[in-house]
Design an enzyme around this catalytic site. Sequence first.
Site, PDB file in Angstrom:
ATOM      1  N   ASP A  40       0.875  -1.174   0.000  1.00  0.00           N
ATOM      2  CA  ASP A  40       0.000   0.000   0.000  1.00  0.00           C
ATOM      3  C   ASP A  40       0.916   1.229   0.000  1.00  0.00           C
ATOM      4  OD1 ASP A  40      -1.545   2.177   0.686  1.00  0.00           O
ATOM      5  OD2 ASP A  40      -2.755   1.076   2.166  1.00  0.00           O
ATOM      6  N   ALA A  64      -2.726   4.623  -8.351  1.00  0.00           N
ATOM      7  CA  ALA A  64      -3.484   5.872  -8.224  1.00  0.00           C
ATOM      8  C   ALA A  64      -4.871   5.601  -7.678  1.00  0.00           C
ATOM      9  CB  ALA A  64      -3.612   6.558  -9.589  1.00  0.00           C
ATOM     10  N   THR A 105      -1.516  13.129 -14.913  1.00  0.00           N
ATOM     11  CA  THR A 105      -2.718  13.178 -15.741  1.00  0.00           C
ATOM     12  C   THR A 105      -2.964  14.524 -16.406  1.00  0.00           C
ATOM     13  OG1 THR A 105      -5.137  13.030 -15.592  1.00  0.00           O
ATOM     14  CG2 THR A 105      -4.011  13.692 -13.609  1.00  0.00           C
ATOM     15  N   ASP A 106      -3.660  14.484 -17.541  1.00  0.00           N
ATOM     16  CA  ASP A 106      -4.156  15.708 -18.194  1.00  0.00           C
ATOM     17  C   ASP A 106      -5.141  16.460 -17.301  1.00  0.00           C
ATOM     18  OD1 ASP A 106      -5.927  13.514 -18.476  1.00  0.00           O
ATOM     19  OD2 ASP A 106      -6.962  14.466 -20.154  1.00  0.00           O
ATOM     20  N   TYR A 130      -9.852  14.910  -8.025  1.00  0.00           N
ATOM     21  CA  TYR A 130      -8.863  13.964  -8.568  1.00  0.00           C
ATOM     22  C   TYR A 130      -7.681  14.736  -9.163  1.00  0.00           C
ATOM     23  CZ  TYR A 130      -6.772  10.931 -12.145  1.00  0.00           C
ATOM     24  OH  TYR A 130      -5.890  10.254 -12.950  1.00  0.00           O
ATOM     25  N   LYS A 134      -3.772  14.784  -7.850  1.00  0.00           N
ATOM     26  CA  LYS A 134      -2.642  14.393  -8.711  1.00  0.00           C
ATOM     27  C   LYS A 134      -1.638  15.545  -8.822  1.00  0.00           C
ATOM     28  CE  LYS A 134      -2.196  11.134 -10.974  1.00  0.00           C
ATOM     29  NZ  LYS A 134      -1.529   9.825 -10.716  1.00  0.00           N
ATOM     30  N   TRP A 155      -6.710   9.865 -20.929  1.00  0.00           N
ATOM     31  CA  TRP A 155      -7.765   9.026 -21.536  1.00  0.00           C
ATOM     32  C   TRP A 155      -7.254   7.632 -21.916  1.00  0.00           C
ATOM     33  CZ3 TRP A 155     -11.641  11.926 -25.206  1.00  0.00           C
ATOM     34  CH2 TRP A 155     -12.058  13.115 -24.616  1.00  0.00           C
TER      35      TRP A 155
HETATM   36  N1  LIG Z   1      -7.168   5.828 -16.737  1.00  0.00           N
HETATM   37  C1  LIG Z   1      -7.009   6.995 -17.355  1.00  0.00           C
HETATM   38  O1  LIG Z   1      -7.782   7.374 -18.251  1.00  0.00           O
HETATM   39  C2  LIG Z   1      -5.878   7.897 -16.963  1.00  0.00           C
HETATM   40  C3  LIG Z   1      -5.763   9.146 -17.599  1.00  0.00           C
HETATM   41  C4  LIG Z   1      -4.710   9.986 -17.264  1.00  0.00           C
HETATM   42  C5  LIG Z   1      -3.774   9.581 -16.326  1.00  0.00           C
HETATM   43  N2  LIG Z   1      -3.918   8.389 -15.705  1.00  0.00           N
HETATM   44  C6  LIG Z   1      -2.920   8.025 -14.701  1.00  0.00           C
HETATM   45  O2  LIG Z   1      -2.296   6.838 -15.136  1.00  0.00           O
HETATM   46  C7  LIG Z   1      -1.899   6.057 -14.000  1.00  0.00           C
HETATM   47  C8  LIG Z   1      -2.451   4.658 -14.148  1.00  0.00           C
HETATM   48  O3  LIG Z   1      -3.868   4.746 -14.198  1.00  0.00           O
HETATM   49  P1  LIG Z   1      -4.780   3.459 -14.407  1.00  0.00           P
HETATM   50  O4  LIG Z   1      -5.859   3.845 -15.345  1.00  0.00           O
HETATM   51  O5  LIG Z   1      -3.941   2.272 -14.685  1.00  0.00           O
HETATM   52  O6  LIG Z   1      -5.424   3.358 -12.966  1.00  0.00           O
HETATM   53  P2  LIG Z   1      -6.116   2.088 -12.305  1.00  0.00           P
HETATM   54  O7  LIG Z   1      -6.513   1.095 -13.352  1.00  0.00           O
HETATM   55  O8  LIG Z   1      -7.148   2.604 -11.378  1.00  0.00           O
HETATM   56  O9  LIG Z   1      -4.928   1.445 -11.499  1.00  0.00           O
HETATM   57  C9  LIG Z   1      -4.428   2.049 -10.360  1.00  0.00           C
HETATM   58  C10 LIG Z   1      -3.928   0.964  -9.474  1.00  0.00           C
HETATM   59  O10 LIG Z   1      -3.455   1.575  -8.277  1.00  0.00           O
HETATM   60  C11 LIG Z   1      -3.817   0.728  -7.216  1.00  0.00           C
HETATM   61  N3  LIG Z   1      -3.865   1.421  -5.951  1.00  0.00           N
HETATM   62  C12 LIG Z   1      -4.861   2.195  -5.447  1.00  0.00           C
HETATM   63  N4  LIG Z   1      -4.543   2.605  -4.216  1.00  0.00           N
HETATM   64  C13 LIG Z   1      -3.334   2.067  -3.924  1.00  0.00           C
HETATM   65  C14 LIG Z   1      -2.501   2.109  -2.797  1.00  0.00           C
HETATM   66  N5  LIG Z   1      -2.842   2.795  -1.710  1.00  0.00           N
HETATM   67  N6  LIG Z   1      -1.332   1.431  -2.834  1.00  0.00           N
HETATM   68  C15 LIG Z   1      -0.979   0.718  -3.935  1.00  0.00           C
HETATM   69  N7  LIG Z   1      -1.733   0.640  -5.035  1.00  0.00           N
HETATM   70  C16 LIG Z   1      -2.897   1.322  -5.029  1.00  0.00           C
HETATM   71  C17 LIG Z   1      -5.172   0.207  -7.594  1.00  0.00           C
HETATM   72  O11 LIG Z   1      -5.453  -0.946  -6.832  1.00  0.00           O
HETATM   73  P3  LIG Z   1      -6.976  -1.456  -6.673  1.00  0.00           P
HETATM   74  O12 LIG Z   1      -7.322  -1.990  -8.026  1.00  0.00           O
HETATM   75  O13 LIG Z   1      -6.872  -2.493  -5.635  1.00  0.00           O
HETATM   76  O14 LIG Z   1      -7.774  -0.265  -6.290  1.00  0.00           O
HETATM   77  C18 LIG Z   1      -4.996  -0.062  -9.062  1.00  0.00           C
HETATM   78  O15 LIG Z   1      -4.550  -1.366  -9.299  1.00  0.00           O
HETATM   79  C19 LIG Z   1      -2.399   6.827 -12.788  1.00  0.00           C
HETATM   80  O16 LIG Z   1      -1.381   7.639 -12.303  1.00  0.00           O
HETATM   81  C20 LIG Z   1      -3.498   7.698 -13.338  1.00  0.00           C
HETATM   82  O17 LIG Z   1      -3.677   8.864 -12.558  1.00  0.00           O
HETATM   83  C21 LIG Z   1      -4.938   7.534 -16.004  1.00  0.00           C
END
Ligand SMILES: NC(=O)c1ccc[n+]([C@@H]2O[C@H](COP(=O)([O-])OP(=O)(O)OC[C@H]3O[C@@H](n4cnc5c(N)ncnc54)[C@H](OP(=O)(O)O)[C@@H]3O)[C@@H](O)[C@H]2O)c1
Length: 303
Positions: A40, A64, A105-106, A130, A134, A155
């Site tokens: 964590d 995240a 993130t954007d 959010y 970030k 995205w």
């Molecule tokens: N998805 C998008 O469209 C998007 C867009 C722009 C930027 N981003 C950035 O890209 C990165 C990856 O995003 P993603 O879409 O892959 O997000 P995601 O699918 O929500 O994955 C995030 C992971 O972080 C884990 N997590 C949450 N709290 C935690 C903690 N306290 N300790 C350790 N792990 C933890 C989650 O675990 P659980 O599954 O158990 O909750 C999940 O596996 C992030 O930095 C996000 O801000 C994403």
Amino acid sequence: MAEQNKILVFGAGGMLGRELLAAAPPPGLELVGLARAQVDITDAEQVAGAMARHRPGLVINAAAFSNVDGAESRPKAALAVNAQGPENLAQACHEAGAPLIHISTDYVFGGGGQTRPYLESDPPQPVNQYGASKLQGEALVRAACPRHLIVRTSWLFGALARNFIHLMLELMRSRPAIKVVDDQVGCPTPAADLARALLTLAAMVLEQGEAAWGTYHLSGPLVINRHEFAQMIWAEARESLGKDLTIEPVGSEVFAAPAKRPAYSALDCTKIKQRFGLALADWRPELARIVTLLQESEKQPRV
Ligand SMILES: NC(=O)c1ccc[n+]([C@@H]2O[C@H](COP(=O)([O-])OP(=O)(O)OC[C@H]3O[C@@H](n4cnc5c(N)ncnc54)[C@H](OP(=O)(O)O)[C@@H]3O)[C@@H](O)[C@H]2O)c1
């Protein structure tokens, strides 16, 4: 002594984390993923323990609190994961002498009414909790670990975890007409392409030992709105669905989501191309591949 060939990925269970682990690591590099159940990141002791156990040459933080609407009602939880967690990682990396690639993130942008792609030098102005969490995480990473690369992306979509494509396909399968917002403009980004680019970046950093540390934008090359994105998904799914569908463009107010979204958050990715030679390709073939994959898996009998 750090294991210079080892990359440690936090948030390995998420969309980007899974793509990182699924990608072939660059030659000579080993990739180790830690999901939330293993570490964590909000717990500094757990982070320090993981760093001591694995002694990585470089860390990628893909963990995240990414539930944009959920962050409105749980801002402290979002801050813990998106700000305090990255600070824990940054401190541990600094102490271990390991560079940190932190994903942002954007959504740190959007508040200023801008309508040209954002540069790294543009002042951030998040419109929701959010984005604010970030943004705070970015600042804490910069302060705690000088040898950092903050990579803002946008995205994300892919086949390995639920995202906009899954939602659209579910709606397209079950309804004769759907509404999709046309007042949110951004850059869809295949998580698999981003993962490969991040690993290339990590390999460069490990090979050279130093890098042009700082903040970079890296997303897909097309600037479109969500309605246009839905139409592109439909163009790929239409034949296998064998039906008619109306996709109505609507304003965001129709859905009254808890979190406001940026009207425009496209990212200008020139800087990372100039400094590291990295650019993501046109993702339309990848979209076609993912839609076909998801449509085929939907047709498989469930056991
Ligand atoms: N998805 C998008 O469209 C998007 C867009 C722009 C930027 N981003 C950035 O890209 C990165 C990856 O995003 P993603 O879409 O892959 O997000 P995601 O699918 O929500 O994955 C995030 C992971 O972080 C884990 N997590 C949450 N709290 C935690 C903690 N306290 N300790 C350790 N792990 C933890 C989650 O675990 P659980 O599954 O158990 O909750 C999940 O596996 C992030 O930095 C996000 O801000 C994403």
